[in-house]
Write an enzyme that holds these catalytic residues in place. Structure first.
Site, mmCIF file in Angstrom:
data_model
loop_
_atom_site.group_PDB
_atom_site.id
_atom_site.type_symbol
_atom_site.label_atom_id
_atom_site.label_comp_id
_atom_site.label_asym_id
_atom_site.label_seq_id
_atom_site.Cartn_x
_atom_site.Cartn_y
_atom_site.Cartn_z
ATOM 1 C CG HIS A 14 -2.053 -0.966 1.124
ATOM 2 N ND1 HIS A 14 -3.053 -1.066 2.064
ATOM 3 C CD2 HIS A 14 -2.331 -1.920 0.184
ATOM 4 C CE1 HIS A 14 -3.897 -2.019 1.712
ATOM 5 N NE2 HIS A 14 -3.470 -2.555 0.590
ATOM 6 C CE LYS B 151 -11.494 -3.743 6.806
ATOM 7 N NZ LYS B 151 -12.200 -3.751 5.512
#
Length: 226
Positions: A88, A106
């Protein structure tokens, strides 16, 4: 005059290991967003992601394996980051440099001693450029209902929590031994305050049970942003 379509690329658009990229792509497409590109780790995986979006959702997206080429050619307004969490930070930093809005699965930043600080730096940097950085998390929508059920609970006073996540397997392997199943999907999530626990509730042949096959401990630090 018709406004130009909002153009989005998706990193990780396949349903591998329960990934959400395909779902995010189809929801954006249904909302009128133009999903124009997908990024994979190999030509085969990128092509598979693009083919799946086309066949199941009517999305025409060009497959890429090189992020720089995607950014140069796809003329994006935003990037969806639905790749494994360890990747990420790289995609977030590159999207920031390219001036793109981001919807990130997430967790925002993978673990490590500097994860919180890195996440805060990214939030501040996106905000400073007037860019939206959003995390694909359900809790902001579920917590109001939970607080109505448990008005005595103050989440901001929490300093630690424990989560029970389930299932980690697919199909029959997701079901505890001795039970037959007709629907393998969560119908309810319960957050228990004492001790604080999150459980996924399933229905099996008319019988309700709570499945848990993996435990995760995590710490939560809550402090107001200045």
């Amino acid at each position: 005059m018709t406004a130009p379509a909002f153009r989005v690329g998706v990193v990780g658009a396949r349903r591998v290991r329960g990934g959400t990229g395909e779902h995010l792509a189809r929801f954006l497409h249904a909302s009128g967003v133009k999903v124009v590109a997908v990024l994979g780790t190999s030509p085969a995986s990128a092509a598979e992601a693009a083919a799946g979006l086309a066949a199941r959702h009517g999305i025409t997206a060009t497959p890429y394996v090189d992020l720089e080429r995607l950014l140069a050619e796809a003329r994006l307004d935003a990037l969806v980051v639905a790749s494994p969490d360890a990747t990420h930070r790289t995609y977030l930093e590159r999207a920031l440099e390219a001036g793109l809005h981001v919807l990130c699965e997430k967790p925002l930043v993978h673990g490590g001693s500097d994860a919180v600080a890195a996440g805060e730096r990214l939030l501040d940097a996106f905000a400073a450029r007037g860019l939206c950085l959003a995390v694909n998390a359900q809790w902001r929508y579920a917590l109001p209902a939970y607080l109505r059920l448990h008005p005595d609970v103050n989440p901001r006073a929490a300093r630690s929590f424990r989560m029970e996540l389930s299932p980690v397997a697919l199909g029959p392997d997701a079901v505890p031994v001795g039970r037959s199943i007709c629907v393998v999907s969560p119908v309810m999530t319960i957050v228990e305050p004492k001790p604080r626990r999150v459980r996924n509730i399933f229905i099996c042949s008319g019988e309700v049970f709570c499945a848990s096959s993996r435990m995760m401990n995590a710490s939560l630090s809550v402090r107001p942003r200045r």
